[in-house]
Design an enzyme around this catalytic site. Structure first.
Site, PDB file in Angstrom:
ATOM      1  N   GLN A   1      54.924  11.502  50.540  1.00  6.76           N
ATOM      2  CA  GLN A   1      54.825  10.801  51.816  1.00  6.76           C
ATOM      3  C   GLN A   1      54.859  11.724  53.022  1.00  6.76           C
ATOM      4  O   GLN A   1      54.558  11.298  54.127  1.00  6.76           O
ATOM      5  CB  GLN A   1      55.953   9.774  51.917  1.00  6.76           C
TER       6      GLN A   1
ATOM      7  N   GLU B   1      65.476   5.537  42.760  1.00  8.11           N
ATOM      8  CA  GLU B   1      65.380   4.086  42.540  1.00  8.11           C
ATOM      9  C   GLU B   1      64.571   3.710  41.290  1.00  8.11           C
ATOM     10  O   GLU B   1      63.511   3.084  41.391  1.00  8.11           O
ATOM     11  CB  GLU B   1      64.860   3.371  43.788  1.00  8.11           C
TER      12      GLU B   1
ATOM     13  N   GLU C   1      69.300   5.771  51.418  1.00 11.81           N
ATOM     14  CA  GLU C   1      68.274   5.208  52.300  1.00 11.81           C
ATOM     15  C   GLU C   1      68.838   3.986  52.995  1.00 11.81           C
ATOM     16  O   GLU C   1      69.523   3.169  52.389  1.00 11.81           O
ATOM     17  CB  GLU C   1      67.009   4.797  51.526  1.00 11.81           C
TER      18      GLU C   1
ATOM     19  N   PHE D   1      59.398   3.605  59.066  1.00 13.62           N
ATOM     20  CA  PHE D   1      60.846   3.678  59.127  1.00 13.62           C
ATOM     21  C   PHE D   1      61.311   4.898  59.919  1.00 13.62           C
ATOM     22  O   PHE D   1      62.487   5.165  60.005  1.00 13.62           O
ATOM     23  CB  PHE D   1      61.439   3.780  57.714  1.00 13.62           C
TER      24      PHE D   1
END
Length: 560
Positions: free
Chosen positions: A54, A199, A408, A467
């Site tokens: 990302q 995750e 996060e 974000f």
């Protein structure tokens, strides 16, 4: 005519009681109100983070080979986006580290690209990939920023996916352990905090049940796509099983060969929700616990106790793999810390009728209806920090109070939204206050990481969401990074020692350019309460308090 003293007394008592109730309401909803960096332990770290795909870019340069993210994006499943350039962190890492320094971050959480470091998935190390990671780590350390490295964040080398199916094959345990050792050996003299897998619960559901994220495996009628490759009824369970075995293999390798020399720590991160029953019925309360077993216990119970939750084994039956005695002992206790990822809450009602279906996936096995945020929406999350506090208390009560990093947390906004991001300040203020409350509850929390730095490309169905602490101008050839309002006037001020309160946020919203203080008309407490009330009403927040913590007022407040 003068009022009788008793009347004035009753009026004063009413006013004081009302103000006290309002203060309790706002603090309870939003977490500790007035605090500073000094209220946290000296060794508590504040950071931000992102992932390789990302932020790095340079997807086709210097020996990097495609990952399953590249395949997913190039096939057109990311709304035309990909990680070829991203935020160009591969070339701009020094600039990014300077921005971290200016922001006041203690730590930076990043992932290392497996296919950049090991282009064939195993075997020879790519010198250019090694050099990039060394450069980034050294730059962080030279600026006093603690590196936290993640080994795997959804970006398996495509060559391993093609060779044996990636995480649905036991071969992955061997290759992941090899990859982990390369990282420990090459970077472990400077990196003390290692997260093996990011995750895994979300990765398995998106990649192997619904098929809306890499590697896009699923089967009808459970697919969110038109693909028919894979089997949604058992592959999510199989993938997580191999992730847990890979994680524990890597962790025990580190402890055996590197811990005494490097003195580091190994953990894993889990996506969590605050989970509450939709009603106060026994069925919904049981369903909410079952949902937590499926979302969190799926990972934590093997790590803490050596086996999956009873509810999962009962409902999934033979479709969920069984640990051998040796595997159970290997997985049990194979962590030094847990990374908690948390954004929002869910309400749950019972759906036991789903168990009557012969063909079931993870969701049907959970036998629960989920009500809450649309994870694929551009709408901002509701401000629900009490859910994080509850979740942290559950880790304390159920899993022996392990060391925890909030890996996060943050607020999503449209990627083209205004730089005047006061709403992000509201949620950040509330959640950090909730973490402080949990620390005061004796939860063993070691750090808090805001998502994301500087910003990142969301290559999935939620591509239009941002974000970041910074706005990355994708139309600028230099990918200029512009600090958002709360990054400049909230995050940085807090990290550099300034106290923060809900009143500051109200004032920031009234005058975002100068952040000037409004004239002091009321007493301090009256002004604070007024700001709190206006904050609640102005933003039309819908709060549902299902299971209050001890000492808090149980309520259900729905505003507009």
């Amino acid at each position: 005519m003068m009022e009788p003293p008793q009347t004035r007394l009753m009026i004063n008592v009413f006013i004081v009681s009302f103000l006290a109730l309002l203060v309790n309401l706002v603090v309870g909803v939003l977490g500790a109100d007035n605090y500073s960096r000094d209220d946290f332990p000296l060794d508590f770290v504040f950071g931000s983070g992102t992932s390789a795909y990302q932020v790095e870019g340079a997807a086709n340069k210097d020996g990097r080979t495609p990952s399953i993210w590249d395949t997913f994006a190039y096939a057109g499943y990311a709304h035309g986006e990909n990680g070829d350039v991203a935020c160009d962190g591969y070339h701009k890492y020094k600039e990014d580290v300077q921005l971290m320094l200016e922001t006041g971050l203690d730590a930076y959480r990043f992932s290392i690209s497996w296919s950049r470091l090991l282009p064939n998935g195993r075997g020879p190390v790519n010198p250019k990939g090694l050099q990039y990671s060394n450069n980034l780590i050294n730059e962080l350390i030279s600026n006093g920023i603690q590196p936290h490295a993640t080994l795997y964040n959804f970006d398996l080398p495509q060559v391993l996916e093609d060779e044996y199916g990636g995480w649905i094959s036991r071969d992955i345990i061997r290759d992941f352990t090899y990859y982990a050792e390369v990282e420990f050996r090459e970077f472990g003299d400077r990196v003390l905090y290692w997260t093996t897998v990011n995750e895994p619960n979300v990765f398995a559901l998106g990649g192997y049940d619904q098929g809306n994220s890499p590697p896009r495996r699923c089967s009808p009628p459970f697919c969110a796509t038109n693909d028919t490759m894979g089997n949604s009824t058992y592959e999510p369970y199989l993938a997580v099983h191999h992730i847990l075995l890979s994680h524990s293999s890597a962790a025990r390798l580190y402890w055996r060969k590197y811990r005494d020399k490097q003195h580091g720590f190994v953990g894993i991160s889990i996506y969590t929700f605050g989970i509450f029953p939709q009603t106060n019925t026994e069925k919904d309360r049981v369903a909410s616990q079952r949902a937590r077993d499926f979302f969190v216990g799926w990972i934590m119970e093997p790590l803490q106790y050596g086996d999956y939750p009873i509810s999962m084994k009962t409902n999934a039956g033979e479709r969920i793999p069984a640990f051998t005695n040796h595997e159970s002992k290997q997985v049990k206790g194979s962590f030094d810390f847990i990374g908690v990822i948390h954004y929002t809450n869910l309400n749950v009602s019972d759906n036991s009728d789903a168990l009557k279906n012969q063909l079931r996936d993870f969701t049907a096995d959970m036998a629960a209806n989920i009500f809450g945020e649309d994870l694929f929406s551009n709408e901002e999350y509701l401000i629900t920090p009490w859910g994080l506090r509850q979740e942290l208390n559950k880790f304390k009560l159920l899993y022996g109070n392990p060391p925890i990093f909030i890996h996060e947390n943050g607020q999503r906004t449209a990627s083209n939204s205004s730089l005047q991001d006061v709403d992000k300040g509201e949620i950040l203020h509330g959640y950090i206050g909730s973490v402080l409350d949990a620390l005061r509850d004796a939860s063993n929390i070691k750090g808090y990481f805001r998502m994301a730095f500087p910003g990142f490309v969301r290559v999935a169905r939620w591509i239009q969401v941002s974000f970041g602490l910074y706005y990355v101008d994708r139309d600028d050839p230099q990918l200029k990074k512009i600090p958002k309002l709360f990054c400049k006037n909230g995050t940085t001020g807090f990290l550099k020692g300034r106290r923060t309160s809900i009143l500051d946020l109200f004032e920031l919203e009234q005058d975002p350019i100068t952040c000037s203080k409004s004239p002091i008309i009321f007493s301090k407490i009256s002004k604070w309460v007024l700001a709190s009330l206006l904050f609640l009403i102005q933003h039309k927040i819908k709060f549902m308090w299902r299971e209050p913590l001890p000492g808090q007022i149980p309520l259900k407040l729905v505003m507009f």
